[in-house]
Scaffold this motif. Structure first.
Motif, PDB file in Angstrom:
ATOM      1  N   PHE A  69       0.834  -1.192   0.000  1.00  0.00           N
ATOM      2  CA  PHE A  69       0.000   0.000   0.000  1.00  0.00           C
ATOM      3  C   PHE A  69       0.878   1.256   0.000  1.00  0.00           C
ATOM      4  O   PHE A  69       0.472   2.314  -0.454  1.00  0.00           O
ATOM      5  N   VAL A  70       2.099   1.120   0.483  1.00  0.00           N
ATOM      6  CA  VAL A  70       2.992   2.283   0.644  1.00  0.00           C
ATOM      7  C   VAL A  70       4.199   2.191  -0.285  1.00  0.00           C
ATOM      8  O   VAL A  70       4.683   3.195  -0.791  1.00  0.00           O
ATOM      9  N   LEU A  71       4.674   0.978  -0.531  1.00  0.00           N
ATOM     10  CA  LEU A  71       5.884   0.811  -1.335  1.00  0.00           C
ATOM     11  C   LEU A  71       5.549   0.103  -2.636  1.00  0.00           C
ATOM     12  O   LEU A  71       4.750  -0.840  -2.643  1.00  0.00           O
ATOM     13  N   PRO A  72       6.169   0.523  -3.729  1.00  0.00           N
ATOM     14  CA  PRO A  72       5.821  -0.042  -5.041  1.00  0.00           C
ATOM     15  C   PRO A  72       6.523  -1.366  -5.297  1.00  0.00           C
ATOM     16  O   PRO A  72       7.221  -1.514  -6.289  1.00  0.00           O
ATOM     17  N   ALA A  73       6.365  -2.323  -4.407  1.00  0.00           N
ATOM     18  CA  ALA A  73       7.035  -3.612  -4.576  1.00  0.00           C
ATOM     19  C   ALA A  73       6.116  -4.581  -5.301  1.00  0.00           C
ATOM     20  O   ALA A  73       4.919  -4.636  -5.036  1.00  0.00           O
ATOM     21  N   ALA A  74       6.693  -5.342  -6.209  1.00  0.00           N
ATOM     22  CA  ALA A  74       5.949  -6.438  -6.831  1.00  0.00           C
ATOM     23  C   ALA A  74       5.569  -7.433  -5.736  1.00  0.00           C
ATOM     24  O   ALA A  74       6.287  -7.564  -4.747  1.00  0.00           O
ATOM     25  N   PRO A  75       4.454  -8.144  -5.916  1.00  0.00           N
ATOM     26  CA  PRO A  75       4.021  -9.052  -4.846  1.00  0.00           C
ATOM     27  C   PRO A  75       5.132 -10.011  -4.427  1.00  0.00           C
ATOM     28  O   PRO A  75       5.400 -10.181  -3.241  1.00  0.00           O
ATOM     29  N   GLU A  76       5.808 -10.616  -5.380  1.00  0.00           N
ATOM     30  CA  GLU A  76       6.778 -11.653  -5.028  1.00  0.00           C
ATOM     31  C   GLU A  76       8.035 -11.057  -4.390  1.00  0.00           C
ATOM     32  O   GLU A  76       8.902 -11.774  -3.917  1.00  0.00           O
ATOM     33  N   ALA A  77       8.115  -9.737  -4.356  1.00  0.00           N
ATOM     34  CA  ALA A  77       9.245  -9.095  -3.681  1.00  0.00           C
ATOM     35  C   ALA A  77       8.959  -8.839  -2.212  1.00  0.00           C
ATOM     36  O   ALA A  77       9.821  -8.357  -1.490  1.00  0.00           O
ATOM     37  N   VAL A  78       7.768  -9.139  -1.763  1.00  0.00           N
ATOM     38  CA  VAL A  78       7.433  -8.931  -0.345  1.00  0.00           C
ATOM     39  C   VAL A  78       7.347 -10.284   0.353  1.00  0.00           C
ATOM     40  O   VAL A  78       6.540 -11.128  -0.017  1.00  0.00           O
ATOM     41  N   THR A  79       8.198 -10.468   1.328  1.00  0.00           N
ATOM     42  CA  THR A  79       8.259 -11.719   2.071  1.00  0.00           C
ATOM     43  C   THR A  79       7.741 -11.495   3.488  1.00  0.00           C
ATOM     44  O   THR A  79       8.091 -10.509   4.115  1.00  0.00           O
ATOM     45  N   VAL A  80       6.915 -12.406   3.957  1.00  0.00           N
ATOM     46  CA  VAL A  80       6.456 -12.358   5.348  1.00  0.00           C
ATOM     47  C   VAL A  80       6.856 -13.661   6.029  1.00  0.00           C
ATOM     48  O   VAL A  80       6.606 -14.742   5.494  1.00  0.00           O
ATOM     49  N   MET A  81       7.522 -13.547   7.170  1.00  0.00           N
ATOM     50  CA  MET A  81       7.854 -14.729   7.973  1.00  0.00           C
ATOM     51  C   MET A  81       7.133 -14.616   9.307  1.00  0.00           C
ATOM     52  O   MET A  81       7.254 -13.592   9.982  1.00  0.00           O
ATOM     53  N   VAL A  82       6.411 -15.661   9.657  1.00  0.00           N
ATOM     54  CA  VAL A  82       5.721 -15.681  10.944  1.00  0.00           C
ATOM     55  C   VAL A  82       6.524 -16.565  11.898  1.00  0.00           C
ATOM     56  O   VAL A  82       6.734 -17.747  11.628  1.00  0.00           O
ATOM     57  N   HIS A  83       7.019 -15.965  12.969  1.00  0.00           N
ATOM     58  CA  HIS A  83       7.775 -16.732  13.968  1.00  0.00           C
ATOM     59  C   HIS A  83       6.856 -16.996  15.156  1.00  0.00           C
ATOM     60  O   HIS A  83       6.435 -16.056  15.822  1.00  0.00           O
ATOM     61  N   GLU A  84       6.560 -18.243  15.406  1.00  0.00           N
ATOM     62  CA  GLU A  84       5.672 -18.574  16.521  1.00  0.00           C
ATOM     63  C   GLU A  84       6.475 -18.988  17.747  1.00  0.00           C
ATOM     64  O   GLU A  84       7.518 -19.612  17.635  1.00  0.00           O
ATOM     65  N   MET A  85       5.924 -18.639  18.877  1.00  0.00           N
ATOM     66  CA  MET A  85       6.561 -18.959  20.153  1.00  0.00           C
ATOM     67  C   MET A  85       5.579 -19.638  21.077  1.00  0.00           C
ATOM     68  O   MET A  85       4.423 -19.207  21.183  1.00  0.00           O
ATOM     69  N   ALA A  86       6.056 -20.648  21.783  1.00  0.00           N
ATOM     70  CA  ALA A  86       5.259 -21.198  22.879  1.00  0.00           C
ATOM     71  C   ALA A  86       5.050 -20.110  23.926  1.00  0.00           C
ATOM     72  O   ALA A  86       5.880 -19.206  24.063  1.00  0.00           O
TER      73      ALA A  86
END
Lengths: 187, 187, 187, 187, 187, 187
Positions: E30-47
């Motif tokens: 929404f703010v940066l003109p990045a192609a979809p595949e250039a945006v990576t999301v990593m979800v780190h889960e914790m107990a």
């Protein structure tokens, strides 16, 4: 002091992670003068459901085979003249360059070329060196040759070095140097 | 998808960081079949005051020189017979292995050994391959030799390969293979 | 092996970061049997514009003063009878407990109580121990007392220990134990 | 706002992680004036196969025992005169300093020294304070003593404080202060 | 290139993580003109045992329901005149604004108001747009209406748009615009 | 509790980072029931020389304009009949859908269509809602219209809503709903 964190999709076995841990440590120590124990690598694994690119989940691809093993297996197959096994390890477009020969592209050519030169030859390896390169892997191995000339006399201790390029898990290029001509000249 | 984070003390120039960025990318792609643009490396730099080991600050050590450059400079010095420059690049205990020769340890020996073999020789490089190894760096370079035999006739296109081991920024071992004997035998 | 990363707003001086680096290292080593050099602390600083809570920027608050220094300054002020300086370091509700005395809350009370007991007293410190506690800091210091009894005879080597609680940078509680009665009984 | 991330080998139980979580929070709040709920600690655990130092895997060492518990157990064993249990908790080179006594190194000495002083003594604890220190842990505990003098009269409410140094899970030093002499002088 | 890491307590199902992965990607794009595949999301889960705030463990709260689903279910219940189901989805203080009507607060009012206007109406949705807003969610949906006028003639293709505000999983405000008056005027 | 870390190339101004901080917070709170102050966003910026994809440095692209501002500017230009300014904000292929009209693609069409309907119209905005969508942004705005009918009588308080799709910083689609027909029918 350098600390490396590698974020990875889950599913690689410990051997793969150990190769990565070793390789990343080496890559750091190639540039920075850190003692081995000063380089830490942490591998953070994520379930596929925890990783998104472009908002989409991705699946991990299988790890690449160890290129040193590929070369070793290929050279063993050639030594025991198991041509089908050796052939299966060659990529489309494979070429070989041996000392004093024109470039060759088939194992049959190679065998025909070697026939008037020696009865058989075996390799004793001093060391394999493998590294990333050309979008795949490059493997060097060197040591000494022993075997028998056509007249039945034995030879040994003839230095050799082989260089291989590997792409997609298959051999694409082999370059060979050795002291056979030197040995014959001195004989 | 792999993402590499490297935590580093501040103070390395962009060239050093680029070598690290490239090396870490290669190390990942050596094991995992990721397309180049799928491998991301982030270098996080810290001021010395922001890094503690055992509760104590540390200072960054200077980066190691590029081993390919070291080998290139050494071979150039030898070609132009600048022995002091070449000598300065050798580690204590340096040894050389040339085709058909006993191991040598001094440049004087090498020059004496080559004198009855050719008038001069120059290298045309096809490629340098460098990798971490043996606690330092290993460099391979190969290509062809051209030059003049003692009788004044020219030669060219003779394949060669050199292998170097480097430790602490100095050469400690050189192994050489080439097709000179083959060329002479065919002449 | 433990690695600690601390994310912090920018603006703390190196002394503050060193106190944090040391304190986090100690906190890890209090629980895990790691050698000092095996514990790494990295402090990641962020500009205020790079940190959001509830979508809002935050400003860093000034670091707390070193509680050991506060106690040291207070005890020095008391030794030289600089009551205004000492008074300024006391929190609302400060209480003191000395051997054989009822709890006291003002420095005037303390001075009145000590007058019939000794002419003066000085501290030689063996060690300060400080730790987080009770929402603030707890400081212990111990060593020996020397000084003069009312009859002009000197004393020395009398063991003491003081315990302080600090909140908001001010002293809120002091507990004192020492061997004065023991010394008098033995005299 | 400070956020602490702790990277740890897998295998510590929740109690150990809670001690680390609490200790790291305290270490931050000892230096920065953050409200408790403003300090976040995240513990990231890694399988041994995901952590490399010098390219080698490492194994997690067992957590250290809680030093407060060690001191509590030691003092209980002494109160009930279970000398073998108490003795087992002492490190080589253990020394004790009690009010008005020369330094002692064995429990037998201590018991001999106390025999002419009181029939028995029990501790009521107000508080334990424990912190990292001297490469191990330091524990303070204080409160009041009650018990019986040799003549059978009871005493109570006599203030005391003990200081212990612990290394490798064993007691190496004990310092004791109390108001016994004061109490006797007032009696 | 942006890389987003989300640290989360364990226990959310893959659907929740996918919604987060998608939402964070969208927030970046929404703010940066990045192609979809250039945006990576990593979800780190914790107990829960690996996460501390103020030194205390926390428990994960259940994820919020998908607001698009809430709106869809509400509109379906209204279409089939299942008033109890629809009523159960309304927050205290719910208000509705329909074209040409005064604000209404109860479903009974709405039904009474619509009775003299049409026999029944159904929605064909072109699209739902949902976003965070006002401390909850805002959902827009638009498309066309079809149904029957009171005189039994059918209508269709009348454009509409609904806007909903949702808080705590319940509807708190509905605004409706459509072309019914336009359609009648043209009829 | 969720903590978001965003890794970004250096060079965005504080306004851009604030939009990202707000947007990422909202994206988390859209799915998880966290209080605003429980969501932390940390933006980690990197120099271009510290970021590699495929071993190559990358340059940051300029941030996208705020889509709410684009819509606001477009509607203002239309109100003051600044057609060149409005035209410059339209993407190739722009289409508009107004109540009771066929789809239009040029501003001239729109003006011709509105001429027989009212003398002029102005908007009073209640709210703008903007969100990522369709590979770009979606903006809703609603409120009331006031102005003058062709016969010179004034109108006001007529509800409207506009929906815009934006791609590459330009408007590509506008959908309009309002109560004008309702108002006329009631008049």
């Amino acid at each position: 002091m350098p600390i490396v964190e590698l974020h990875l999709l889950q599913g690689y076995d410990d051997g793969v992670k150990a190769r990565l841990g070793k390789g990343l440590t080496d890559a750091v120590r190639f540039v920075l003068p850190a003692a081995p124990e000063a380089v830490t690598v942490m591998v953070h694994e994520m379930a596929a459901a925890n990783y998104y690119r472009g908002g989409e989940m991705r699946q991990p691809a299988p790890a690449l085979p160890d290129p040193t093993r590929i070369v070793h297996d290929y050279l063993s197959a050639m030594e025991r003249r198991d041509l089908p096994a050796a052939q299966a390890m060659l990529a489309e477009g494979f070429t070989m360059q041996f000392p004093g020969a024109a470039p060759m592209t088939t194992l049959e050519e190679l065998i025909a070329w070697s026939k008037p030169r020696y009865a058989f030859v075996r390799k004793t390896y001093e060391r394999f060196d493998a590294m990333p390169g050309n979008g795949g892997a490059i493997v060097y191995c060197f040591g000494t040759l022993h075997g028998e000339w056509l007249d039945g006399t034995a030879f040994e201790g003839i230095r050799f070095i082989d260089r291989f390029e590997i792409a997609g898990g298959k051999l694409i290029r082999q370059d060979v140097w050795n002291d056979m001509a030197e040995a014959k000249a001195q004989a």
